[in-house]
Design a protein around this motif. Sequence first.
Motif, PDB file in Angstrom:
ATOM      1  N   MET A  60       0.641  -1.090   0.068  1.00  0.00           N
ATOM      2  CA  MET A  60       0.336  -0.054   0.493  1.00  0.00           C
ATOM      3  C   MET A  60       1.086   1.251   0.206  1.00  0.00           C
ATOM      4  SD  MET A  60      -2.572  -0.975   2.942  1.00  0.00           S
ATOM      5  CE  MET A  60      -3.363  -3.036   3.082  1.00  0.00           C
ATOM      6  N   ILE A  61       0.536   1.850  -0.736  1.00  0.00           N
ATOM      7  CA  ILE A  61       0.746   3.919  -0.973  1.00  0.00           C
ATOM      8  C   ILE A  61      -0.541   4.695  -0.330  1.00  0.00           C
ATOM      9  CG2 ILE A  61       1.205   4.061  -2.918  1.00  0.00           C
ATOM     10  CD1 ILE A  61       3.474   4.632  -0.351  1.00  0.00           C
ATOM     11  N   PHE A  62       0.096   5.578   0.186  1.00  0.00           N
ATOM     12  CA  PHE A  62      -1.048   6.835   0.278  1.00  0.00           C
ATOM     13  C   PHE A  62      -0.704   7.816  -0.870  1.00  0.00           C
ATOM     14  CE2 PHE A  62       1.284   9.020   4.040  1.00  0.00           C
ATOM     15  CZ  PHE A  62       2.537   9.306   3.028  1.00  0.00           C
ATOM     16  N   ASP A  63      -2.132   8.128  -0.686  1.00  0.00           N
ATOM     17  CA  ASP A  63      -2.494   9.548  -1.993  1.00  0.00           C
ATOM     18  C   ASP A  63      -2.865  10.140  -0.776  1.00  0.00           C
ATOM     19  OD1 ASP A  63      -2.028  10.930  -4.447  1.00  0.00           O
ATOM     20  OD2 ASP A  63      -3.917  10.385  -5.291  1.00  0.00           O
ATOM     21  N   ASP A  64      -3.440  12.015  -1.966  1.00  0.00           N
ATOM     22  CA  ASP A  64      -3.947  12.503  -1.092  1.00  0.00           C
ATOM     23  C   ASP A  64      -5.441  12.432  -0.072  1.00  0.00           C
ATOM     24  OD1 ASP A  64      -5.952  12.544  -3.209  1.00  0.00           O
ATOM     25  OD2 ASP A  64      -6.525  14.565  -3.609  1.00  0.00           O
ATOM     26  N   HIS A  65      -6.081  11.335  -0.667  1.00  0.00           N
ATOM     27  CA  HIS A  65      -7.211  11.297  -0.001  1.00  0.00           C
ATOM     28  C   HIS A  65      -6.977  10.173   1.979  1.00  0.00           C
ATOM     29  CE1 HIS A  65     -10.818  13.185  -2.796  1.00  0.00           C
ATOM     30  NE2 HIS A  65      -9.624  12.863  -3.175  1.00  0.00           N
ATOM     31  N   ASP A  66      -6.355   9.783   2.207  1.00  0.00           N
ATOM     32  CA  ASP A  66      -5.971   9.233   2.658  1.00  0.00           C
ATOM     33  C   ASP A  66      -5.913  10.453   3.627  1.00  0.00           C
ATOM     34  OD1 ASP A  66      -5.261   6.723   2.093  1.00  0.00           O
ATOM     35  OD2 ASP A  66      -4.924   7.546   0.863  1.00  0.00           O
ATOM     36  N   ILE A  67      -5.509  11.796   3.524  1.00  0.00           N
ATOM     37  CA  ILE A  67      -5.294  12.283   3.817  1.00  0.00           C
ATOM     38  C   ILE A  67      -6.171  13.428   4.183  1.00  0.00           C
ATOM     39  CG2 ILE A  67      -3.609  14.612   5.390  1.00  0.00           C
ATOM     40  CD1 ILE A  67      -2.590  11.317   5.642  1.00  0.00           C
ATOM     41  N   ARG A  68      -6.085  14.807   3.061  1.00  0.00           N
ATOM     42  CA  ARG A  68      -6.977  15.194   2.824  1.00  0.00           C
ATOM     43  C   ARG A  68      -6.858  15.859   1.283  1.00  0.00           C
ATOM     44  NH1 ARG A  68      -8.903  20.938   2.572  1.00  0.00           N
ATOM     45  NH2 ARG A  68     -10.490  21.133   4.248  1.00  0.00           N
ATOM     46  N   ASP A  69      -7.995  16.181   0.391  1.00  0.00           N
ATOM     47  CA  ASP A  69      -8.080  16.932  -1.674  1.00  0.00           C
ATOM     48  C   ASP A  69      -6.535  17.271  -1.427  1.00  0.00           C
ATOM     49  OD1 ASP A  69      -8.623  16.698  -3.898  1.00  0.00           O
ATOM     50  OD2 ASP A  69      -9.968  17.922  -3.756  1.00  0.00           O
ATOM     51  N   ARG A 128       3.455  11.784  -2.165  1.00  0.00           N
ATOM     52  CA  ARG A 128       2.713  12.730  -1.564  1.00  0.00           C
ATOM     53  C   ARG A 128       2.982  13.659  -0.520  1.00  0.00           C
ATOM     54  NH1 ARG A 128      -1.225  16.099  -3.884  1.00  0.00           N
ATOM     55  NH2 ARG A 128      -2.912  14.606  -4.958  1.00  0.00           N
ATOM     56  N   ASN A 129       3.638  12.708   0.441  1.00  0.00           N
ATOM     57  CA  ASN A 129       4.821  13.265   1.970  1.00  0.00           C
ATOM     58  C   ASN A 129       5.046  13.721   1.248  1.00  0.00           C
ATOM     59  OD1 ASN A 129       3.854  13.797   5.306  1.00  0.00           O
ATOM     60  ND2 ASN A 129       6.039  12.436   4.765  1.00  0.00           N
ATOM     61  N   ALA A 130       6.142  13.169   0.711  1.00  0.00           N
ATOM     62  CA  ALA A 130       7.934  12.848   0.459  1.00  0.00           C
ATOM     63  C   ALA A 130       7.908  14.464  -0.068  1.00  0.00           C
ATOM     64  CB  ALA A 130       8.356  12.253  -0.697  1.00  0.00           C
ATOM     65  N   ARG A 131       7.196  15.128  -0.163  1.00  0.00           N
ATOM     66  CA  ARG A 131       7.113  16.228  -1.440  1.00  0.00           C
ATOM     67  C   ARG A 131       8.215  17.600  -0.378  1.00  0.00           C
ATOM     68  NH1 ARG A 131       1.621  17.315  -4.527  1.00  0.00           N
ATOM     69  NH2 ARG A 131       1.378  15.202  -5.558  1.00  0.00           N
ATOM     70  N   ILE A 132       8.857  18.280  -1.051  1.00  0.00           N
ATOM     71  CA  ILE A 132       9.841  19.451  -0.764  1.00  0.00           C
ATOM     72  C   ILE A 132       9.294  20.898  -1.265  1.00  0.00           C
ATOM     73  CG2 ILE A 132      11.997  20.772  -0.050  1.00  0.00           C
ATOM     74  CD1 ILE A 132      11.165  17.622   1.073  1.00  0.00           C
ATOM     75  N   LEU A 133       8.606  21.514   0.258  1.00  0.00           N
ATOM     76  CA  LEU A 133       7.590  22.685  -0.592  1.00  0.00           C
ATOM     77  C   LEU A 133       7.584  23.929  -0.020  1.00  0.00           C
ATOM     78  CD1 LEU A 133       3.870  21.394  -0.840  1.00  0.00           C
ATOM     79  CD2 LEU A 133       5.598  21.641  -2.559  1.00  0.00           C
ATOM     80  N   ASP A 134       8.225  23.881   1.499  1.00  0.00           N
ATOM     81  CA  ASP A 134       8.080  24.849   2.380  1.00  0.00           C
ATOM     82  C   ASP A 134       9.888  25.618   1.246  1.00  0.00           C
ATOM     83  OD1 ASP A 134       5.933  24.166   3.389  1.00  0.00           O
ATOM     84  OD2 ASP A 134       6.777  23.580   5.473  1.00  0.00           O
ATOM     85  N   SER A 135      10.784  24.965   1.666  1.00  0.00           N
ATOM     86  CA  SER A 135      12.251  25.613   0.974  1.00  0.00           C
ATOM     87  C   SER A 135      12.079  26.089  -0.502  1.00  0.00           C
ATOM     88  CB  SER A 135      13.409  24.445   0.850  1.00  0.00           C
ATOM     89  OG  SER A 135      12.535  23.684  -0.288  1.00  0.00           O
ATOM     90  N   ARG A 194      10.950  22.739  -4.026  1.00  0.00           N
ATOM     91  CA  ARG A 194       9.243  22.866  -4.848  1.00  0.00           C
ATOM     92  C   ARG A 194      10.006  20.940  -5.590  1.00  0.00           C
ATOM     93  NH1 ARG A 194       4.337  23.001  -6.083  1.00  0.00           N
ATOM     94  NH2 ARG A 194       3.782  21.995  -7.816  1.00  0.00           N
ATOM     95  N   MET A 195       9.800  20.329  -5.087  1.00  0.00           N
ATOM     96  CA  MET A 195      10.839  18.911  -5.525  1.00  0.00           C
ATOM     97  C   MET A 195       9.040  17.733  -4.846  1.00  0.00           C
ATOM     98  SD  MET A 195      14.906  19.203  -4.928  1.00  0.00           S
ATOM     99  CE  MET A 195      14.425  18.897  -3.099  1.00  0.00           C
ATOM    100  N   MET A 196       8.977  16.908  -5.863  1.00  0.00           N
ATOM    101  CA  MET A 196       8.554  15.533  -5.517  1.00  0.00           C
ATOM    102  C   MET A 196       9.043  14.931  -4.554  1.00  0.00           C
ATOM    103  SD  MET A 196       5.077  14.807  -6.008  1.00  0.00           S
ATOM    104  CE  MET A 196       4.525  14.877  -7.917  1.00  0.00           C
ATOM    105  N   LEU A 197      10.169  14.881  -4.666  1.00  0.00           N
ATOM    106  CA  LEU A 197      10.648  14.003  -3.459  1.00  0.00           C
ATOM    107  C   LEU A 197      12.403  14.801  -3.035  1.00  0.00           C
ATOM    108  CD1 LEU A 197      11.204  10.091  -4.863  1.00  0.00           C
ATOM    109  CD2 LEU A 197       9.279  11.642  -3.605  1.00  0.00           C
TER     110      LEU A 197
END
Length: 543
Positions: free
Chosen positions: A206-215, A314-321, A324-327
């Motif tokens: 199993m691996i999650f996507d957005d709806h497992d947490i929130r759209d 999903r969770n591995a994304r880097i955004l705050d810095s 903007r990377m998927m991993l």
Amino acid sequence: MSLVLGPVLRHVGDTTAQVWVQTESAGTVEILGCSATTFEVQGFHYAIVAVAGLEPDTATEYQVHLDGVRAWPEPDSPFPPSVIKTRGPSSVDRHRVIFGSCRYPKTGDAKIDDKLGLDALDCYADRLTHLPVAEWPDALILLGDQVYADELTPEVRRHLAGRRRNRHGQRPPDEVVSFSEYEGLYRHSWGDPEIRWILSTLPTAMIFDDHDIRDDWNTSAVWRAEINEKPWWRDRIRAGLASYWVYQHLGNLSPTELADDPDYRRVRDAGGDSWPHLAELADRADSEVDGDKGLRFSFRWDLGRSRFIMVDSRNARILDSGERMMLGEREFGWLEDQLGDVTELDHVVLGSSLPWLLPPAIGDVQTVNEIAANRSGLRGSLAEKVRQAADLEHWAAFMKSFLRLTELIVAVASEPANGPATVTVLSGDVHHSYAARAEVPGRHTARIHQLVCSPVHNYVPGFVKPVFKLGWSPRAARLTRRWARRRGSPELPISWRNLNGPLFGNTIAALNLQGRRAEVVFEQPRGSGELVEVARIPLTDYN
């Protein structure tokens, strides 16, 4: 002591297996002479039993005993016995893996359930009850949206409304916030009798996507900043990530990996409620430190001469810095390590909840939107609004990461003759199914494909169908590619075309691997509840 959920058969090797359970109270769980003591999270109890001493290439029936009393199979069960089917020399180059994503649970509301249609995984479970064990698949891969924490069933809404009546508005009535509320979602989704049985007898990754947490979870830095302002979000993300770790992540690990995992040891040995440890774990997983996340959910399974690598997109994304990377760099480095030695493998399979290759025209739209959203002022703000409204946040909207993943896949496909015959990416999310072939300039040994199966059980809005059909149009692709290049998109190192589809409706797919040959089969339920083949696509035997 009774069984609340499970057993769920997870990682299986030649002589070992992991079996996950949720129990009504604390105690000891025993399976085939192997046992584990439960651990506690906010009054709920769980265990993973590491079953050892199995024989390769065998199918062994098993029972679950709780404090010495048989709890599974249930009395008068209409299903065949649950089995653990191990791998071994006779199956080293022959595998069938079924996969799909986006499974919304039955609601009990006839109007909603009729709109959702027949559950493809339910139908597959019914098929298995009539087949000999030797013909069962080797694994089930669930590629995201195992639970819907943001699109609640009427029953869950009523339950939350009752719980929140005296909360003075601190928590919204239609948002899942606590671990106990997530527990209810998993119990509802996995408690379906057919689903419960098939999870007990097919090794499941199993691996999650957005709806497992929130759209739209982790769509962008702006989205993260906005959601973090909500007073209930910290509780929500802690509950979501902690419940994912308990219900989904732990079983992805082999017995050795699990035994060596320091977080699991802390939770297992807590001697009481382990929630403080899980809350810290969730905070670490959610936070960005030096351009990386503090916890890796990506994992790898080897099935004989095939390697399956599930990537957390999903969770591995880097955004705050601002990168903007998927991993993050460390996560990408881990992925490169898993693909560093693929000689002697017949097939390499990557799993990403989000498609790597979208319909080309839609991919270009996402790339242009990323370029625009990076600008300041009104144009950037408008592009961000469009990004969130239209879900423009797939690999194509993380162009730097898209190019890096593409280069990695092409490098694996360029191995010498003793390298893999296929490199395949399995995905879900987009509520239509397809098989796309990537074309790479020059000579490459391996065939490269993107296979998408979505949804397993969900509604496909009418407006989606013409949009995705247009997205696959070669003429539209030529126009959007020129447009994207003028807007600053880099030249893409590959092109791709659709081999079949788009297919709409509830679907389950099978990746069949035999020697160096491969094919994918898409099936959909019909009115009788039976699965009907709607496409069979060779992945190796074509020009």
